[in-house]
Write a protein that holds these residues in place. Structure first.
Motif, PDB file in Angstrom:
ATOM      1  N   LYS A  27      60.413 -26.965  26.882  1.00  0.00           N
ATOM      2  CA  LYS A  27      61.283 -28.148  26.878  1.00  0.00           C
ATOM      3  C   LYS A  27      60.607 -29.324  27.586  1.00  0.00           C
ATOM      4  CE  LYS A  27      65.838 -26.205  26.278  1.00  0.00           C
ATOM      5  NZ  LYS A  27      67.237 -26.249  26.737  1.00  0.00           N
ATOM      6  N   LEU A  28      59.896 -29.038  28.664  1.00  0.00           N
ATOM      7  CA  LEU A  28      59.151 -30.092  29.356  1.00  0.00           C
ATOM      8  C   LEU A  28      58.068 -30.657  28.440  1.00  0.00           C
ATOM      9  CD1 LEU A  28      58.512 -31.806  31.839  1.00  0.00           C
ATOM     10  CD2 LEU A  28      57.073 -29.892  32.668  1.00  0.00           C
ATOM     11  N   LEU A  29      57.382 -29.796  27.710  1.00  0.00           N
ATOM     12  CA  LEU A  29      56.363 -30.261  26.769  1.00  0.00           C
ATOM     13  C   LEU A  29      56.970 -31.211  25.750  1.00  0.00           C
ATOM     14  CD1 LEU A  29      53.553 -30.244  25.479  1.00  0.00           C
ATOM     15  CD2 LEU A  29      54.241 -28.153  24.251  1.00  0.00           C
ATOM     16  N   ILE A  30      58.079 -30.846  25.163  1.00  0.00           N
ATOM     17  CA  ILE A  30      58.727 -31.700  24.165  1.00  0.00           C
ATOM     18  C   ILE A  30      59.141 -33.027  24.791  1.00  0.00           C
ATOM     19  CG2 ILE A  30      60.802 -31.919  22.729  1.00  0.00           C
ATOM     20  CD1 ILE A  30      60.458 -28.873  22.129  1.00  0.00           C
ATOM     21  N   LYS A  31      59.746 -32.974  25.965  1.00  0.00           N
ATOM     22  CA  LYS A  31      60.176 -34.200  26.658  1.00  0.00           C
ATOM     23  C   LYS A  31      58.979 -35.117  26.919  1.00  0.00           C
ATOM     24  CE  LYS A  31      61.886 -35.769  31.079  1.00  0.00           C
ATOM     25  NZ  LYS A  31      61.732 -35.470  32.474  1.00  0.00           N
ATOM     26  N   LEU A  32      57.882 -34.541  27.432  1.00  0.00           N
ATOM     27  CA  LEU A  32      56.701 -35.354  27.739  1.00  0.00           C
ATOM     28  C   LEU A  32      56.022 -35.889  26.485  1.00  0.00           C
ATOM     29  CD1 LEU A  32      55.153 -33.315  30.688  1.00  0.00           C
ATOM     30  CD2 LEU A  32      56.416 -35.482  30.807  1.00  0.00           C
ATOM     31  N   LEU A  33      56.038 -35.123  25.411  1.00  0.00           N
ATOM     32  CA  LEU A  33      55.483 -35.634  24.150  1.00  0.00           C
ATOM     33  C   LEU A  33      56.224 -36.889  23.712  1.00  0.00           C
ATOM     34  CD1 LEU A  33      54.847 -32.293  22.257  1.00  0.00           C
ATOM     35  CD2 LEU A  33      53.103 -33.995  22.846  1.00  0.00           C
ATOM     36  N   PHE A  34      57.549 -36.821  23.680  1.00  0.00           N
ATOM     37  CA  PHE A  34      58.325 -38.015  23.317  1.00  0.00           C
ATOM     38  C   PHE A  34      58.018 -39.178  24.262  1.00  0.00           C
ATOM     39  CE2 PHE A  34      61.562 -35.048  21.291  1.00  0.00           C
ATOM     40  CZ  PHE A  34      61.297 -35.452  19.999  1.00  0.00           C
ATOM     41  N   GLN A  35      57.994 -38.896  25.549  1.00  0.00           N
ATOM     42  CA  GLN A  35      57.767 -39.931  26.560  1.00  0.00           C
ATOM     43  C   GLN A  35      56.389 -40.582  26.413  1.00  0.00           C
ATOM     44  OE1 GLN A  35      58.465 -38.672  30.644  1.00  0.00           O
ATOM     45  NE2 GLN A  35      56.889 -40.083  31.373  1.00  0.00           N
ATOM     46  N   TYR A  36      55.328 -39.768  26.386  1.00  0.00           N
ATOM     47  CA  TYR A  36      53.972 -40.317  26.348  1.00  0.00           C
ATOM     48  C   TYR A  36      53.639 -40.958  25.008  1.00  0.00           C
ATOM     49  CZ  TYR A  36      53.170 -37.882  30.765  1.00  0.00           C
ATOM     50  OH  TYR A  36      53.235 -37.455  32.067  1.00  0.00           O
ATOM     51  N   ILE A  37      54.171 -40.411  23.938  1.00  0.00           N
ATOM     52  CA  ILE A  37      53.907 -41.021  22.628  1.00  0.00           C
ATOM     53  C   ILE A  37      54.565 -42.392  22.549  1.00  0.00           C
ATOM     54  CG2 ILE A  37      54.371 -40.816  20.160  1.00  0.00           C
ATOM     55  CD1 ILE A  37      53.874 -37.754  20.524  1.00  0.00           C
ATOM     56  N   GLU A  38      55.761 -42.521  23.071  1.00  0.00           N
ATOM     57  CA  GLU A  38      56.401 -43.839  23.071  1.00  0.00           C
ATOM     58  C   GLU A  38      55.698 -44.791  24.038  1.00  0.00           C
ATOM     59  OE1 GLU A  38      60.803 -45.776  22.932  1.00  0.00           O
ATOM     60  OE2 GLU A  38      60.566 -44.058  24.281  1.00  0.00           O
ATOM     61  N   GLN A  39      55.431 -44.328  25.245  1.00  0.00           N
ATOM     62  CA  GLN A  39      54.836 -45.154  26.302  1.00  0.00           C
ATOM     63  C   GLN A  39      53.401 -45.565  25.970  1.00  0.00           C
ATOM     64  OE1 GLN A  39      55.149 -43.431  30.364  1.00  0.00           O
ATOM     65  NE2 GLN A  39      52.920 -43.379  30.288  1.00  0.00           N
ATOM     66  N   ASP A  40      52.579 -44.640  25.501  1.00  0.00           N
ATOM     67  CA  ASP A  40      51.154 -44.898  25.318  1.00  0.00           C
ATOM     68  C   ASP A  40      50.776 -45.368  23.917  1.00  0.00           C
ATOM     69  OD1 ASP A  40      51.121 -43.895  27.888  1.00  0.00           O
ATOM     70  OD2 ASP A  40      50.080 -42.037  27.371  1.00  0.00           O
ATOM     71  N   VAL A  41      51.567 -44.977  22.931  1.00  0.00           N
ATOM     72  CA  VAL A  41      51.224 -45.291  21.542  1.00  0.00           C
ATOM     73  C   VAL A  41      52.191 -46.302  20.932  1.00  0.00           C
ATOM     74  CG1 VAL A  41      50.634 -44.281  19.288  1.00  0.00           C
ATOM     75  CG2 VAL A  41      50.340 -42.921  21.354  1.00  0.00           C
ATOM     76  N   GLY A  42      53.418 -46.312  21.451  1.00  0.00           N
ATOM     77  CA  GLY A  42      54.412 -47.245  20.916  1.00  0.00           C
ATOM     78  C   GLY A  42      55.208 -46.695  19.742  1.00  0.00           C
TER      79      GLY A  42
END
Length: 129
Positions: free
Chosen positions: A78-93
């Protein structure tokens, strides 16, 4: 061990492939205590004719499939999924609305790596986290 397939429009990947790969790997390292040097990503860029998705998704729509050894806790996944959403939005837009993630877990004995079965490998990282 994990192998990650990333599907999306070929034309969109051209703009942010490396940044997306970095964001995905950062999430795996943080959530799964995954070694920084173990990065196995495959980008599968599709043409507009070969990639159908709902009208409420943009041309950045991305599907991420993660195949990995079984053994991670529900909390870690669940942490992996949460961080994927977070970093993809934050770093990639790319907005979370445009990202779908699936995790496939496989017993280590079902993997063949470096000439041997996965359950015989000596890993330099923990799977049971």
């Amino acid at each position: 061990m994990s192998q990650i397939k990333i599907y999306g429009l070929k034309s969109s990947f051209a703009c942010y492939r490396n940044t997306l790969s970095t964001a995905i790997h950062k999430a795996a390292v943080e959530a799964l205590a995954y070694p920084i040097d173990k990065k196995f990503h495959r980008f599968i860029g599709l043409s507009n004719e070969d990639f159908f998705f709902p009208a409420d998704r943009s041309h950045h729509y991305t599907i991420i499939e993660i195949s990995m050894f079984e053994g991670r806790s529900v909390k870690a996944k669940k942490l992996l999924i949460k961080l994927l959403f977070q970093y993809i939005e934050q770093d990639v837009g790319i907005a979370p609305q445009d990202v779908e993630i699936t995790i496939f877990e496989t017993p280590r004995h079902n993997w063949g790596i470096r000439g041997q079965c996965g359950d015989g490998l000596m890993l330099d990282y923990r799977v049971n986290i």
